[in-house]
Design an enzyme around this catalytic site. Structure first.
Site, PDB file in Angstrom:
ATOM      1  CE1 TYR A   1      -5.538  -0.810  11.563  1.00 21.34           C
ATOM      2  CE2 TYR A   1      -5.621  -0.283   9.232  1.00 21.34           C
ATOM      3  CZ  TYR A   1      -6.032  -1.050  10.296  1.00 21.34           C
ATOM      4  OH  TYR A   1      -6.931  -2.061  10.087  1.00 21.34           O
TER       5      TYR A   1
ATOM      6  CE1 TYR B   1      -6.135  -1.347   5.194  1.00 23.90           C
ATOM      7  CE2 TYR B   1      -7.728  -0.907   6.932  1.00 23.90           C
ATOM      8  CZ  TYR B   1      -6.772  -1.731   6.356  1.00 23.90           C
ATOM      9  OH  TYR B   1      -6.459  -2.917   6.947  1.00 23.90           O
TER      10      TYR B   1
ATOM     11  NE  ARG C   1      -9.148  -6.044   3.555  1.00 29.04           N
ATOM     12  CZ  ARG C   1      -9.332  -6.559   4.770  1.00 29.04           C
ATOM     13  NH1 ARG C   1      -8.490  -6.322   5.737  1.00 29.04           N
ATOM     14  NH2 ARG C   1     -10.356  -7.349   5.019  1.00 29.04           N
TER      15      ARG C   1
ATOM     16  CG  HIS D   1     -11.043  -4.434   8.781  1.00 26.30           C
ATOM     17  ND1 HIS D   1     -10.765  -3.844   7.570  1.00 26.30           N
ATOM     18  CD2 HIS D   1      -9.850  -4.562   9.399  1.00 26.30           C
ATOM     19  CE1 HIS D   1      -9.470  -3.635   7.468  1.00 26.30           C
ATOM     20  NE2 HIS D   1      -8.881  -4.043   8.570  1.00 26.30           N
TER      21      HIS D   1
HETATM   22 FE   LIG Z   1      -6.838  -3.620   8.947  1.00 29.72          FE
END
Ligand SMILES: [Fe+2]
Lengths: 293, 190
Positions: free
Chosen positions: A162, A201, A211, A214
């Site tokens: 991110y 990630y 995760r 998404h």
């Molecule tokens: Fe996320």
């Protein structure tokens, strides 16, 4: 081990560093970069995936035995460690919506430019990864389209990173990708984004926690009570069974509502793959006549 | 309902996670009116977890009527014009869990009901959004006569009513524990 400092919980350390040590053992929320030196906090960060799997399975068995269908995530879901101190313990108090709750904020072209729906053209160069279109309709529980309403998305890049100062996952930042998009639904309730398929990630819920890939979605309806934020997933992700956030929706049919479908009709010749995901908001409370106005 | 078929099942929510900070907050999102507005009041508070520690990564939204009790239909909550009241505010909390909105006191929208500010709470660790109402301590008779508040257990009612300070109002959100905020469900009564 390399600790991706900053993932998920680590910022708690910043303003509260002295206080974390005062928490009673056993209810200690995970603090990134701090490896417990004793075994007094068995529920803390470094639970194994097997331990998390066992907790998930135990809750699932209880759910199956109870035989009562759930359609929403549990707020109190211990395998997701950050929920331990952040879930209400009392039942939601029923309220008949009134006043402003029966309407919703209005967003329009003043708020959202048409280019904001294409996450691949925001930086003067092509981002790396699998270009994809994700589209679908936003409906209310009666199947009515939610028209001309705001949809916001944010996501990691193709490498699972991110653009956020707290994300220290040692995967490359893509200078051509921010991962933020907005659009308005059309008269049919349809939204459409062009983006890059996000990567999975790691995070610090437990040891070797990952995760599933998404995209975060933020949605408004026609009533403020329909406000919601959720995550869209991709079909067949091998991380589904291991992820306590996804599994917090204990009912398998309910959580599958978060999984988009690959749709070759959406896929574009020599350009982008296509996924379709429809979103249903909660019911509205106005009478049908009011709702048509 | 005009449609006799079974209602669709709502898509489940998920946590906002930790990484919304570069995506959802907007410039001036906490300013429903500028501080120079003649009716401006401050609505501030802190979000706490079950240990009484501040939650540093929550996002709050409010939605309210204007001073005359009208719900705005104006665009511009994301790209603000300070002269236009949209009724919507959005702000992340600061590293100490604190938030501040600048707004006006909402007028009454429904006869016999005390006005309130609707609030939505999102946070990492919170698996679905929570909804609540911020009632203001301006008209004790109206609060006492409000049928919704009357239905809230007396020992919890105060969690829905802000307190006053020199510039407006203070409303803390307690996700868990003693004085846990009353959060609302709007579906059919269970
Ligand atoms: Fe996320």
């Amino acid at each position: 081990m390399t600790v991706a400092a900053g993932r998920d919980d680590s910022h708690i350390v910043i303003p509260l560093s002295g206080r974390a040590a005062l928490r009673p053992a056993g209810r200690l929320p995970y603090v990134a970069g701090v490896t417990p030196t004793t075994d007094t906090a068995p529920d803390a960060a470094l639970a194994t995936q097997a331990r998390i799997d066992a907790e998930i399975a135990g809750i699932r068995e209880e759910y199956d035995a109870a035989g009562r269908e759930e359609t929403r995530p549990r707020l109190d879901y211990a395998p997701y460690r950050s929920s331990l101190l952040r879930h209400p313990t009392k039942d939601l108090h029923h309220a008949d919506p009134e006043g402003v709750e029966l309407v919703a904020p209005v967003f329009g072209h003043r708020d959202v430019g048409p280019a904001e729906a294409d996450l691949t053209i925001q930086h003067g160069g092509d981002p790396v990864g699998e270009r994809m279109v994700v589209t679908g309709r936003v409906l209310d529980a009666d199947g009515r389209p939610v028209r001309h309403q705001l949809v916001e998305v944010w996501q990691a890049n193709a490498a699972g990173r991110y653009i956020h100062q707290r994300d220290q996952h040692p995967a490359p930042v893509d200078p051509h990708f921010t991962g933020v998009g907005r659009c308005l639904t059309d008269a049919d309730g349809t939204y459409r984004f062009t983006t890059i398929k996000p990567g999975p990630y790691p995070w610090k819920n437990h040891r070797n926690a990952w995760r599933p890939a998404h995209i975060h979605f933020s949605l408004f309806g026609t009533e403020f009570t329909q406000r919601m934020i959720t995550q869209m997933y991709f079909p067949g992700d091998p991380l589904f069974a291991l992820d306590p956030i996804y599994q917090a929706i204990v009912d398998p049919r309910a959580r599958e509502r978060l999984v988009a479908a690959y749709d070759h009709e959406v896929t574009q010749h020599e350009w982008a793959t296509g996924y379709r995901w429809d979103i249903v908001l909660t019911g509205t409370h106005r009478t049908p006549m009011e709702a048509e106005q | 309902m005009s449609d006799p078929t079974t209602p669709l099942v709502a898509t489940p929510g998920q946590t906002i996670g930790p990484f919304f900070g570069y995506a959802l907050p907007v410039a001036g999102g906490e300013l429903l009116v500028p501080a120079s507005h003649p009716g401006a009041v401050r609505l501030r508070g802190t979000v706490y977890d079950g240990h009484g520690d501040p939650v540093p990564d929550a996002l709050l939204e409010i939605w309210q009527a204007d001073a005359e009790g009208r719900a705005s239909t104006a665009e511009g909550s994301l790209r603000r014009d300070p002269f236009e009241f949209t009724g919507f505010g959005r702000t992340p909390v600061d590293p100490a869990g604190r938030y501040t909105f600048t707004t006006v006191v909402p007028g009454a929208t429904t006869p016999g009901r005390a006005p309130f500010v609707a609030m939505t709470v999102f946070a990492r660790g919170l698996l679905d959004r929570l909804l609540t109402r911020v009632y203001l301590p301006l008209d004790e008779d109206a609060l006492a006569a409000d049928p919704f508040l009357a239905g809230v257990p007396e020992d919890r009612r105060h969690t829905l009513v802000a307190t006053r300070d020199e510039h407006g109002f203070v409303f803390d959100v307690r996700l868990q524990g003693e004085d846990e905020t009353v959060f609302l469900g709007h579906g059919s009564p269970a």
